[in-house]
Design an enzyme around this catalytic site. Structure first.
Site, PDB file in Angstrom:
ATOM      1  N   THR A  98       0.868  -1.187   0.000  1.00 19.36           N
ATOM      2  CA  THR A  98       0.000   0.000   0.000  1.00 19.36           C
ATOM      3  C   THR A  98       0.906   1.238   0.000  1.00 19.36           C
ATOM      4  O   THR A  98       1.316   1.681  -1.048  1.00 19.36           O
ATOM      5  CB  THR A  98      -0.967   0.011   1.201  1.00 19.36           C
ATOM      6  OG1 THR A  98      -0.229  -0.203   2.405  1.00 19.36           O
ATOM      7  CG2 THR A  98      -2.006  -1.074   1.054  1.00 19.36           C
TER       8      THR A  98
ATOM      9  N   LYS B 183       4.154  -6.799   3.784  1.00 18.77           N
ATOM     10  CA  LYS B 183       3.792  -5.410   3.496  1.00 18.77           C
ATOM     11  C   LYS B 183       3.425  -4.768   4.821  1.00 18.77           C
ATOM     12  O   LYS B 183       3.003  -5.433   5.766  1.00 18.77           O
ATOM     13  CB  LYS B 183       2.647  -5.304   2.492  1.00 18.77           C
ATOM     14  CG  LYS B 183       1.290  -5.729   2.954  1.00 18.77           C
ATOM     15  CD  LYS B 183       0.443  -4.768   3.730  1.00 18.77           C
ATOM     16  CE  LYS B 183       0.398  -3.377   3.227  1.00 18.77           C
ATOM     17  NZ  LYS B 183      -0.546  -2.579   4.129  1.00 18.77           N
TER      18      LYS B 183
ATOM     19  N   THR C 162      -1.029  -2.929  10.317  1.00 13.59           N
ATOM     20  CA  THR C 162      -1.433  -3.060   8.899  1.00 13.59           C
ATOM     21  C   THR C 162      -0.336  -3.764   8.192  1.00 13.59           C
ATOM     22  O   THR C 162       0.363  -3.223   7.357  1.00 13.59           O
ATOM     23  CB  THR C 162      -1.650  -1.753   8.145  1.00 13.59           C
ATOM     24  OG1 THR C 162      -2.523  -0.962   8.891  1.00 13.59           O
ATOM     25  CG2 THR C 162      -2.270  -2.017   6.766  1.00 13.59           C
TER      26      THR C 162
ATOM     27  N   GLU D 178       6.475   4.320   7.558  1.00 10.78           N
ATOM     28  CA  GLU D 178       6.121   5.627   6.992  1.00 10.78           C
ATOM     29  C   GLU D 178       7.010   6.720   7.576  1.00 10.78           C
ATOM     30  O   GLU D 178       7.007   6.972   8.777  1.00 10.78           O
ATOM     31  CB  GLU D 178       4.647   5.925   7.259  1.00 10.78           C
ATOM     32  CG  GLU D 178       3.745   5.083   6.360  1.00 10.78           C
ATOM     33  CD  GLU D 178       2.265   5.178   6.703  1.00 10.78           C
ATOM     34  OE1 GLU D 178       1.471   4.649   5.921  1.00 10.78           O
ATOM     35  OE2 GLU D 178       1.932   5.774   7.748  1.00 10.78           O
TER      36      GLU D 178
ATOM     37  N   ASN E 184       0.216  10.840   6.469  1.00  8.99           N
ATOM     38  CA  ASN E 184      -1.005  10.563   7.220  1.00  8.99           C
ATOM     39  C   ASN E 184      -1.928  11.754   7.432  1.00  8.99           C
ATOM     40  O   ASN E 184      -3.061  11.578   7.859  1.00  8.99           O
ATOM     41  CB  ASN E 184      -0.637   9.957   8.583  1.00  8.99           C
ATOM     42  CG  ASN E 184      -0.082   8.561   8.421  1.00  8.99           C
ATOM     43  OD1 ASN E 184      -0.804   7.668   7.986  1.00  8.99           O
ATOM     44  ND2 ASN E 184       1.189   8.370   8.719  1.00  8.99           N
TER      45      ASN E 184
ATOM     46  N   SER F  15      -4.921   8.531   3.077  1.00  7.06           N
ATOM     47  CA  SER F  15      -4.356   7.231   2.702  1.00  7.06           C
ATOM     48  C   SER F  15      -5.305   6.143   3.139  1.00  7.06           C
ATOM     49  O   SER F  15      -6.185   6.354   3.940  1.00  7.06           O
ATOM     50  CB  SER F  15      -2.994   7.032   3.339  1.00  7.06           C
ATOM     51  OG  SER F  15      -3.077   7.092   4.737  1.00  7.06           O
TER      52      SER F  15
END
Lengths: 440, 440
Positions: free
Chosen positions: A169, A192, A203, A282, A435, A440
């Site tokens: 993602t 991922k 996630t 991130e 974010n 997202s």
């Protein structure tokens, strides 16, 4: 987590290395298909990739560990039931929409399983679904069903890389790790996950494939143990996804006389992938590895290490290459003060990289230490922020990890035998942009 | 926290209002002195302000609550001892350096107390020290002693505002709240604190002065109660300072027949100041107020509310005016899954502002909801980011709070009678700049 001297000078070097890692064990094939669609909830053009992982024949030897979040996605709820099935034959994963708390989410996921099974000649209960992406939206079931034949048509038994790409993602690059066992057999994992990462998974989707003949119960036990010291020891932002899953599947095509060697290989793949997930977290500029020793028990060691890697002030200081020892003390003291008032904090000592920065209740710090530690933090940096675009959004200027160096923080509580190592990332403008600056 | 319709169109309006709030109760005076100095640890020019709060005569009626951090600063350790003293006559506060875990920190703080006491005609044990700022550095004792006479020379009994200004570090504006009791008497509080803020206090100093005749034990009991639902219900970044202190001093100059009225005024000043601290939190664009009801016990309500206001993904979504209900669910589910597996999550309902966004296990959400909630979040915004400077640093473009609106999140667990309200801020580029882009 294993130390490593891996350095990738270019994205091409990284890609060549990934291709080596991604060689599939015998008994598995992988296919993908991408398509455009329009979500019902926010009617803007979107793109989804379906990834298939298929076994040559159904296997009873599979294991899975799922998120502890109280609002698990429909695929997690289905996955927990699949664990009771006699065998598993395929996994179907979509990105973009996570199918969490959506209307008719269970029915949608089962429908995708049924269509996949029909195309492959299995039953729906032999197919494990997974979804990752936006929470709350509904799956575009008809579009997905229309794309499944293409995913089947692309199945090949050489490389896991298409699936490692397909499940991404906000990841910057695919994550794959492979280990060959000394006596034959291979373990390959793909992962991922880049945000909403905290223990008990996040996630994060992980698929580990092996041709080693390892029984169902051993595989489940060994997966639990491997996850405890890898995926449950990392945190990007302390948030815990509603979809996290770690799945292991054994095709049994290769005898496995040495169970300990298999456990070691599984543990290594999990630790390396966990490191990759943090490294690609991130906005992460620095991977932070905090080891707490001398704790009275593991819960204390884990809690203290987590308090350090989850402290926003520690994370932002490290992002700025600032050896801010005060914030380390604050983070350790916050956890100990809240949970272990009986410990004597003056016995605690703290090392940052090669330097002891706190001992005997006071700082060990001068301007020389400061300069040396700034250089140490700078050398562990994965990248520096590029200037934001005219839209004010910070975008990571890298598409591959340049190295695997960490910022090492060692906290010795001198109060017992227990230890724990936790891995986290710093906190940067790119995390905020990812974010807050766009959806997202 | 009390709702409010306060709106300040200009910094001048805000300043005029602060001056009203800051009128000192009888029996107190306030003075300050600022000076330049060079810290030993990082030899760059720095500036420090000393603030004095002085009682006309020593009073036995004082109370204090301190951080629970296991590495408290020297002033906190001294302050805990001062609670056993028969009376208190003055407080001396410095900003810039927090005197935590520094060599000879206790001796340095005691020296400042002794010099202050000598100048004012009190004893050192009648003086309470406090320090806020960089952790680990040593106080510039000689420079501070040289500046103390000026602080004494500026003592005046009209306004607490000079001290509210003097104790600031990264605060954008001073924080003062005053309440007059119906039967006479006044409660005035000042606060500083903008980061490292989480319950059990945080780089936060609060001084509450009253001329009401309230006994030592009642004052201590009432302060504990007021702090529990104000300063211990807020979080900027979940980090907890080593220096936090809330101090209350009563001069006894005004009879106080109605103890309940005093408790109400004290509670109101604490809640308002706690709101001010969050509103002025580092980089805060939105104040987030999460109320959890229907919890089986207060710990569950508090933990769930804290999980919401401390979630980086909830905070960044709100920063972006993005009504990301998925992240709310994730944050609630993270806490419930980890700590309250027995609860039935489908009974949970969630409101964001005026809209029910989750009920009966599914989202209540369409593109109309989305647009309305984006507008709601936009209206609660304190400011938008200004373009960063050429140095890439984001600086808040405001010097006063334009309004006191909050983003209201209401979570009903439908599982019991307990409730808790927590107040937090969003997470923005200005927080990163404040904590990573330069050393604070």
């Amino acid at each position: 987590m294993d130390a490593s001297d891996l350095v990738f000078a270019t994205a091409d070097e990284h890609r060549a290395w990934l291709e080596q890692q991604a060689r599939l064990p015998r008994g598995f094939s992988v296919g993908t298909a991408s398509f455009a669609f329009t979500p019902v909830e926010v009617p803007l053009p979107a793109r989804m990739t379906l990834s298939l992982i298929v076994c040559d024949r159904p296997t009873s030897d599979f294991a899975a560990v799922f998120t502890r979040n109280a609002f698990p996605g429909a695929p997690v709820r289905i996955g927990r039931e699949r664990l009771h099935e006699p065998d598993l034959a395929a996994v179907v994963v979509n990105n973009k929409i996570s199918n969490v708390c959506a209307n008719d989410g269970i029915a949608a996921a089962e429908r995708i399983c049924a269509t996949t099974a029909h195309l492959l000649g299995f039953t729906a209960r032999q197919v494990l679904p997974a979804s990752t992406g936006v929470i709350g939206w509904r799956l575009p079931v008809a579009d997905m069903e229309a794309a499944l034949p293409e995913a089947v048509a692309t199945l090949q038994d050489r490389s896991a890389l298409p699936a490692a790409n397909g499940i991404m993602t906000t990841d910057l690059y695919p994550k794959v790790r492979g280990v060959d066992l000394p006596g034959g057999g291979r373990v390959v994992g793909i992962a991922k996950g880049a945000g909403m990462i905290e223990p008990n998974l996040a996630t994060m989707l992980v698929y580990i494939l092996t041709d080693c003949a390892i029984g169902r119960e051993q595989l489940r036990e060994q997966l639990r143990a491997a996850v405890a010291e890898s995926f449950n020891a990392i945190s990007i932002d302390s948030d815990q996804s509603t979809s996290d899953s770690v799945v292991a599947i054994a095709s049994g095509r290769c005898p496995c006389p040495d169970q300990a060697a298999f456990a070691a290989a599984l543990g290594r793949v999990c630790r390396q992938l966990a490191g990759d997930v943090v490294r690609n977290g991130e906005g992460v500029h620095h991977v932070i590895r905090c080891t707490v020793t001398g704790a009275p028990d593991t819960a204390c060691a884990r809690g203290t290490a987590k308090a350090v890697i989850n402290s926003p002030l520690v994370k932002t200081a490290i992002a700025g290459n600032d050896p801010n020892v005060g914030r380390l003390i604050m983070a350790v003291g916050k956890h100990l003060g809240d949970h272990h008032g009986e410990l004597e904090p003056t016995r605690c000592s703290i090392r940052l990289g090669p330097e002891t920065v706190f001992a005997d209740g006071t700082f060990r710090f001068d301007s020389g230490t400061d300069a040396r530690l700034q250089a140490y933090l700078g050398a562990a940096q994965l990248y520096q922020s590029a200037s934001p675009g005219t839209d004010g959004v910070f975008r990571p200027p890298i598409s591959h990890p340049p190295h695997e160096r960490c910022v090492e923080i060692a906290v010795d509580l001198d109060a017992g035998p227990a230890r724990f190592t936790a891995l986290g990332g710093d906190l940067t403008h790119e995390y905020i942009s990812e974010n807050a600056d766009y959806r997202s």
